[in-house]
Design a protein around this motif. Structure first.
Motif, PDB file in Angstrom:
ATOM      1  N   ARG A   1       0.855  -1.180   0.000  1.00  0.00           N
ATOM      2  CA  ARG A   1       0.000   0.000   0.000  1.00  0.00           C
ATOM      3  C   ARG A   1       0.891   1.230   0.000  1.00  0.00           C
ATOM      4  NH1 ARG A   1      -4.600  -1.845   4.389  1.00  0.00           N
ATOM      5  NH2 ARG A   1      -5.724  -3.177   2.955  1.00  0.00           N
ATOM      6  N   VAL A   2       0.323   2.366  -0.367  1.00  0.00           N
ATOM      7  CA  VAL A   2       1.065   3.622  -0.351  1.00  0.00           C
ATOM      8  C   VAL A   2       0.661   4.379   0.902  1.00  0.00           C
ATOM      9  CG1 VAL A   2       1.527   5.783  -1.542  1.00  0.00           C
ATOM     10  CG2 VAL A   2       1.147   3.712  -2.849  1.00  0.00           C
ATOM     11  N   GLN A   3       1.629   4.632   1.768  1.00  0.00           N
ATOM     12  CA  GLN A   3       1.380   5.410   2.982  1.00  0.00           C
ATOM     13  C   GLN A   3       1.533   6.884   2.622  1.00  0.00           C
ATOM     14  OE1 GLN A   3       3.231   4.190   6.730  1.00  0.00           O
ATOM     15  NE2 GLN A   3       3.922   6.298   6.944  1.00  0.00           N
ATOM     16  N   VAL A   4       0.445   7.625   2.707  1.00  0.00           N
ATOM     17  CA  VAL A   4       0.463   9.036   2.333  1.00  0.00           C
ATOM     18  C   VAL A   4       0.996   9.888   3.475  1.00  0.00           C
ATOM     19  CG1 VAL A   4      -0.950  10.966   1.536  1.00  0.00           C
ATOM     20  CG2 VAL A   4      -1.459   8.653   0.759  1.00  0.00           C
ATOM     21  N   ILE A   5       0.583   9.563   4.700  1.00  0.00           N
ATOM     22  CA  ILE A   5       1.021  10.348   5.854  1.00  0.00           C
ATOM     23  C   ILE A   5       1.000   9.472   7.098  1.00  0.00           C
ATOM     24  CG2 ILE A   5      -1.278  11.207   6.403  1.00  0.00           C
ATOM     25  CD1 ILE A   5       0.019  13.881   7.167  1.00  0.00           C
TER      26      ILE A   5
ATOM     27  N   ILE B   1      -6.261  14.976   5.412  1.00  0.00           N
ATOM     28  CA  ILE B   1      -5.622  14.326   4.272  1.00  0.00           C
ATOM     29  C   ILE B   1      -6.537  13.245   3.689  1.00  0.00           C
ATOM     30  CG2 ILE B   1      -3.661  12.888   3.560  1.00  0.00           C
ATOM     31  CD1 ILE B   1      -2.854  15.762   4.062  1.00  0.00           C
ATOM     32  N   GLN B   2      -7.209  12.509   4.565  1.00  0.00           N
ATOM     33  CA  GLN B   2      -8.110  11.461   4.099  1.00  0.00           C
ATOM     34  C   GLN B   2      -9.262  12.060   3.294  1.00  0.00           C
ATOM     35  OE1 GLN B   2      -9.656   8.950   7.190  1.00  0.00           O
ATOM     36  NE2 GLN B   2     -10.428   7.435   5.754  1.00  0.00           N
ATOM     37  N   GLU B   3      -9.810  13.188   3.741  1.00  0.00           N
ATOM     38  CA  GLU B   3     -10.891  13.846   3.006  1.00  0.00           C
ATOM     39  C   GLU B   3     -10.407  14.376   1.662  1.00  0.00           C
ATOM     40  OE1 GLU B   3     -14.160  13.816   3.704  1.00  0.00           O
ATOM     41  OE2 GLU B   3     -13.556  12.511   5.357  1.00  0.00           O
ATOM     42  N   GLU B   4      -9.191  14.930   1.621  1.00  0.00           N
ATOM     43  CA  GLU B   4      -8.624  15.400   0.354  1.00  0.00           C
ATOM     44  C   GLU B   4      -8.496  14.244  -0.629  1.00  0.00           C
ATOM     45  OE1 GLU B   4      -4.857  17.283   1.034  1.00  0.00           O
ATOM     46  OE2 GLU B   4      -5.736  18.923   2.185  1.00  0.00           O
ATOM     47  N   LEU B   5      -8.024  13.101  -0.144  1.00  0.00           N
ATOM     48  CA  LEU B   5      -7.863  11.938  -1.013  1.00  0.00           C
ATOM     49  C   LEU B   5      -9.205  11.388  -1.468  1.00  0.00           C
ATOM     50  CD1 LEU B   5      -4.917  10.139   0.785  1.00  0.00           C
ATOM     51  CD2 LEU B   5      -4.844  11.291  -1.420  1.00  0.00           C
ATOM     52  N   LYS B   6     -10.231  11.448  -0.613  1.00  0.00           N
ATOM     53  CA  LYS B   6     -11.564  10.975  -1.015  1.00  0.00           C
ATOM     54  C   LYS B   6     -12.121  11.833  -2.134  1.00  0.00           C
ATOM     55  CE  LYS B   6     -13.169   8.754   3.194  1.00  0.00           C
ATOM     56  NZ  LYS B   6     -14.099   8.815   4.330  1.00  0.00           N
TER      57      LYS B   6
ATOM     58  N   TYR C   1      -7.451   3.780   3.445  1.00  0.00           N
ATOM     59  CA  TYR C   1      -7.516   3.174   4.766  1.00  0.00           C
ATOM     60  C   TYR C   1      -6.899   4.114   5.796  1.00  0.00           C
ATOM     61  CZ  TYR C   1      -8.215  -0.951   1.873  1.00  0.00           C
ATOM     62  OH  TYR C   1      -8.677  -1.836   0.937  1.00  0.00           O
ATOM     63  N   SER C   2      -7.570   4.231   6.929  1.00  0.00           N
ATOM     64  CA  SER C   2      -7.044   4.992   8.056  1.00  0.00           C
ATOM     65  C   SER C   2      -6.709   3.990   9.154  1.00  0.00           C
ATOM     66  CB  SER C   2      -8.092   5.998   8.535  1.00  0.00           C
ATOM     67  OG  SER C   2      -7.591   6.728   9.620  1.00  0.00           O
ATOM     68  N   VAL C   3      -5.433   3.964   9.557  1.00  0.00           N
ATOM     69  CA  VAL C   3      -4.973   2.980  10.530  1.00  0.00           C
ATOM     70  C   VAL C   3      -4.343   3.713  11.705  1.00  0.00           C
ATOM     71  CG1 VAL C   3      -3.405   1.037  10.884  1.00  0.00           C
ATOM     72  CG2 VAL C   3      -4.522   1.333   8.669  1.00  0.00           C
ATOM     73  N   PHE C   4      -4.676   3.282  12.918  1.00  0.00           N
ATOM     74  CA  PHE C   4      -4.056   3.856  14.106  1.00  0.00           C
ATOM     75  C   PHE C   4      -3.084   2.854  14.688  1.00  0.00           C
ATOM     76  CE2 PHE C   4      -4.085   4.593  18.787  1.00  0.00           C
ATOM     77  CZ  PHE C   4      -3.407   5.803  18.768  1.00  0.00           C
ATOM     78  N   GLU C   5      -1.787   3.182  14.595  1.00  0.00           N
ATOM     79  CA  GLU C   5      -0.735   2.401  15.233  1.00  0.00           C
ATOM     80  C   GLU C   5      -0.061   3.337  16.219  1.00  0.00           C
ATOM     81  OE1 GLU C   5       1.862   0.801  12.269  1.00  0.00           O
ATOM     82  OE2 GLU C   5       0.273  -0.345  11.315  1.00  0.00           O
ATOM     83  N   PRO C   6      -0.402   3.207  17.524  1.00  0.00           N
ATOM     84  CA  PRO C   6       0.062   4.199  18.509  1.00  0.00           C
ATOM     85  C   PRO C   6       1.532   4.512  18.367  1.00  0.00           C
ATOM     86  CG  PRO C   6      -1.317   2.537  19.554  1.00  0.00           C
ATOM     87  CD  PRO C   6      -1.085   2.090  18.154  1.00  0.00           C
TER      88      PRO C   6
ATOM     89  N   PHE D   1       0.766   6.903  16.081  1.00  0.00           N
ATOM     90  CA  PHE D   1       0.552   7.523  14.780  1.00  0.00           C
ATOM     91  C   PHE D   1      -0.751   7.099  14.122  1.00  0.00           C
ATOM     92  CE2 PHE D   1       5.227   7.374  15.191  1.00  0.00           C
ATOM     93  CZ  PHE D   1       5.466   8.741  15.153  1.00  0.00           C
ATOM     94  N   TYR D   2      -1.352   8.048  13.410  1.00  0.00           N
ATOM     95  CA  TYR D   2      -2.474   7.799  12.525  1.00  0.00           C
ATOM     96  C   TYR D   2      -1.890   7.739  11.119  1.00  0.00           C
ATOM     97  CZ  TYR D   2      -5.260   9.288  16.514  1.00  0.00           C
ATOM     98  OH  TYR D   2      -5.810   9.398  17.761  1.00  0.00           O
ATOM     99  N   LYS D   3      -2.128   6.640  10.427  1.00  0.00           N
ATOM    100  CA  LYS D   3      -1.560   6.462   9.096  1.00  0.00           C
ATOM    101  C   LYS D   3      -2.681   6.388   8.074  1.00  0.00           C
ATOM    102  CE  LYS D   3       2.486   4.014  10.783  1.00  0.00           C
ATOM    103  NZ  LYS D   3       3.311   2.806  10.711  1.00  0.00           N
ATOM    104  N   ILE D   4      -2.496   7.108   6.978  1.00  0.00           N
ATOM    105  CA  ILE D   4      -3.435   7.055   5.866  1.00  0.00           C
ATOM    106  C   ILE D   4      -2.765   6.249   4.758  1.00  0.00           C
ATOM    107  CG2 ILE D   4      -4.783   8.384   4.204  1.00  0.00           C
ATOM    108  CD1 ILE D   4      -5.628   8.792   7.127  1.00  0.00           C
ATOM    109  N   LEU D   5      -3.383   5.117   4.414  1.00  0.00           N
ATOM    110  CA  LEU D   5      -2.849   4.205   3.403  1.00  0.00           C
ATOM    111  C   LEU D   5      -3.795   4.181   2.211  1.00  0.00           C
ATOM    112  CD1 LEU D   5      -1.985   1.319   5.869  1.00  0.00           C
ATOM    113  CD2 LEU D   5      -0.397   2.958   4.905  1.00  0.00           C
TER     114      LEU D   5
END
Length: 182
Positions: A106-110, A121-126, A135-140, A142-146
């Motif tokens: 996957r491409v991690q945007v931020i 960022i997720q809304e901009e990409l939508k 995909y929005s993932v929370f890995e403490p 960090f919040y990652k947008i994939l």
């Protein structure tokens, strides 16, 4: 003459020659005359450079810099922005069902610790990509947008390159578990 006397004379003459003719000339570092003349010359040079600096016009040498904004023209349809990239309609996304998962890319945007920034960022990409495969993932902590589900890294690098062109310079390809759709 003995051999030892001859050697002594040759060595002493070589030593005399080395000491007198091969040594460096002494330098006078703190000569008062030279010091005064150098300091007046330095002051004159400084005055000249100050005067010339005041009259210098830099405008002919200025480089015009045009920076592109990170914002994308949202008036364009997503097909124009993502030319030659797989853009799916919202209707096709709603009918898709996940049939399984596998290892992929996957491409991690931020990756940020600010939830508001991640949501922005997720809304901009939508808006520019549609709802597909964001995909929005929370890995403490960090919040990652994939973005995307790619079987090969080449496909993911292609999307990463396009995202870099659109202003998302921190995008990178990461290994992830991807979804397989029907």
């Amino acid at each position: 003459m003995k051999k030892s006397e001859l050697i002594y004379i040759i060595l002493s003459s070589v030593l005399f020659f080395i000491l007198n003719f091969c040594s460096a000339k002494p330098t006078i570092r703190y000569d008062e005359k030279n010091k005064k003349s150098e300091s007046t010359n330095e002051k004159d040079i400084k005055k000249e450079t100050i005067i010339s600096d005041e009259n210098f016009d830099i405008t002919p040498y200025r480089t015009e810099i045009n920076l592109t904004d990170k914002k994308v023209d949202l008036g364009k349809s997503s097909g124009e922005i993502w030319y030659q990239y797989d853009v799916k309609d919202d209707a096709s996304v709603k009918t898709k069902k996940i049939k399984g998962t596998m290892n992929g890319f996957r491409v991690q945007v931020i990756a940020t610790d600010d939830l508001n920034e991640a949501n922005k960022i997720q809304e901009e990409l939508k808006v520019i990509k549609g709802n597909n495969e964001i995909y929005s993932v929370f890995e403490p902590p960090f919040y990652k947008i994939l973005l995307g589900d790619f079987k090969t890294s080449d496909e993911a690098n292609s999307l990463r390159f396009k995202l870099n062109q659109l202003g998302y310079a921190d995008s990178k390809v990461v290994k992830s578990t991807i979804n397989l759709f029907e």
